[in-house]
Motif scaffolding. Structure first.
Motif, PDB file in Angstrom:
ATOM      1  N   LEU A  24       0.815  -1.214   0.000  1.00  0.00           N
ATOM      2  CA  LEU A  24       0.000   0.000   0.000  1.00  0.00           C
ATOM      3  C   LEU A  24       0.849   1.264   0.000  1.00  0.00           C
ATOM      4  O   LEU A  24       0.510   2.245  -0.650  1.00  0.00           O
ATOM      5  CB  LEU A  24      -0.918   0.028   1.224  1.00  0.00           C
ATOM      6  CG  LEU A  24      -2.084  -0.933   1.223  1.00  0.00           C
ATOM      7  CD1 LEU A  24      -2.796  -0.878   2.562  1.00  0.00           C
ATOM      8  CD2 LEU A  24      -3.042  -0.602   0.098  1.00  0.00           C
ATOM      9  N   ASN A  25       1.927   1.255   0.772  1.00  0.00           N
ATOM     10  CA  ASN A  25       2.726   2.464   0.935  1.00  0.00           C
ATOM     11  C   ASN A  25       4.202   2.079   1.079  1.00  0.00           C
ATOM     12  O   ASN A  25       4.735   2.048   2.188  1.00  0.00           O
ATOM     13  CB  ASN A  25       2.243   3.226   2.174  1.00  0.00           C
ATOM     14  CG  ASN A  25       2.784   4.631   2.207  1.00  0.00           C
ATOM     15  OD1 ASN A  25       3.544   5.041   1.340  1.00  0.00           O
ATOM     16  ND2 ASN A  25       2.404   5.375   3.222  1.00  0.00           N
ATOM     17  N   PRO A  26       4.888   1.805  -0.032  1.00  0.00           N
ATOM     18  CA  PRO A  26       6.260   1.300   0.066  1.00  0.00           C
ATOM     19  C   PRO A  26       7.295   2.325   0.510  1.00  0.00           C
ATOM     20  O   PRO A  26       8.384   1.955   0.920  1.00  0.00           O
ATOM     21  CB  PRO A  26       6.550   0.820  -1.358  1.00  0.00           C
ATOM     22  CG  PRO A  26       5.627   1.597  -2.222  1.00  0.00           C
ATOM     23  CD  PRO A  26       4.413   1.880  -1.403  1.00  0.00           C
ATOM     24  N   HIS A  27       6.971   3.610   0.455  1.00  0.00           N
ATOM     25  CA  HIS A  27       7.987   4.629   0.729  1.00  0.00           C
ATOM     26  C   HIS A  27       8.023   5.099   2.176  1.00  0.00           C
ATOM     27  O   HIS A  27       9.096   5.325   2.722  1.00  0.00           O
ATOM     28  CB  HIS A  27       7.818   5.817  -0.217  1.00  0.00           C
ATOM     29  CG  HIS A  27       7.926   5.418  -1.648  1.00  0.00           C
ATOM     30  ND1 HIS A  27       9.093   4.967  -2.216  1.00  0.00           N
ATOM     31  CD2 HIS A  27       6.999   5.362  -2.622  1.00  0.00           C
ATOM     32  CE1 HIS A  27       8.898   4.659  -3.467  1.00  0.00           C
ATOM     33  NE2 HIS A  27       7.623   4.893  -3.746  1.00  0.00           N
ATOM     34  N   ASP A  28       6.887   5.276   2.800  1.00  0.00           N
ATOM     35  CA  ASP A  28       6.917   5.752   4.182  1.00  0.00           C
ATOM     36  C   ASP A  28       5.928   4.984   5.062  1.00  0.00           C
ATOM     37  O   ASP A  28       5.276   5.537   5.925  1.00  0.00           O
ATOM     38  CB  ASP A  28       6.677   7.265   4.264  1.00  0.00           C
ATOM     39  CG  ASP A  28       5.387   7.702   3.597  1.00  0.00           C
ATOM     40  OD1 ASP A  28       4.795   6.903   2.867  1.00  0.00           O
ATOM     41  OD2 ASP A  28       4.979   8.846   3.805  1.00  0.00           O
ATOM     42  N   GLY A  29       5.896   3.681   4.864  1.00  0.00           N
ATOM     43  CA  GLY A  29       5.089   2.806   5.719  1.00  0.00           C
ATOM     44  C   GLY A  29       5.817   2.560   7.028  1.00  0.00           C
ATOM     45  O   GLY A  29       6.915   3.074   7.272  1.00  0.00           O
TER      46      GLY A  29
END
Length: 113
Positions: A83-88
């Motif tokens: 869902l959110n690979p950069h700032d999960g």
């Protein structure tokens, strides 16, 4: 022509789940995927109530609880990083959320005195 399915007796309800009776018929505190929030209270899963229920359910089998939660951690990592690979959430934060609170953790190195 009458078929077998219309003549057969309906199936029985089956065995009751092996769950503590004290929880009654409340809604289960299970995760809503792919966001991994509790269905009941909206907190990050496992919420405090889910942790309490898991401890009761796995009483006497704490290593099994840790294994179960490690599997849930794996599934949550797949969902949340997709869902959110950069700032999960960081892997460490997810570990603490899913497994770090469990009472069964063996030391990495055993003490050989």
């Amino acid at each position: 022509m009458e078929s077998f399915s219309t003549r057969a007796a309906p199936p029985a309800s089956g065995p009751k789940p092996n769950r503590p009776a004290s929880f009654g018929e409340q809604a289960p505190h299970t995760p809503t995927r792919p966001m991994w929030f509790c269905r009941v209270d909206g907190q990050p899963w496992p919420c405090p109530e889910a942790r309490l229920r898991l401890r009761v359910e796995f009483e006497g089998a704490l290593p099994a609880l840790t294994i179960y939660l490690a599997g849930m951690l794996y599934e949550a990592m797949k969902d949340l990083f997709h869902l959110n690979p950069h700032d999960g959430p960081t892997p460490q934060a997810l570990y603490e959320r899913f497994v770090g609170w469990t009472p069964y953790r063996r030391p990495i190195v055993e003490d050989h005195k």
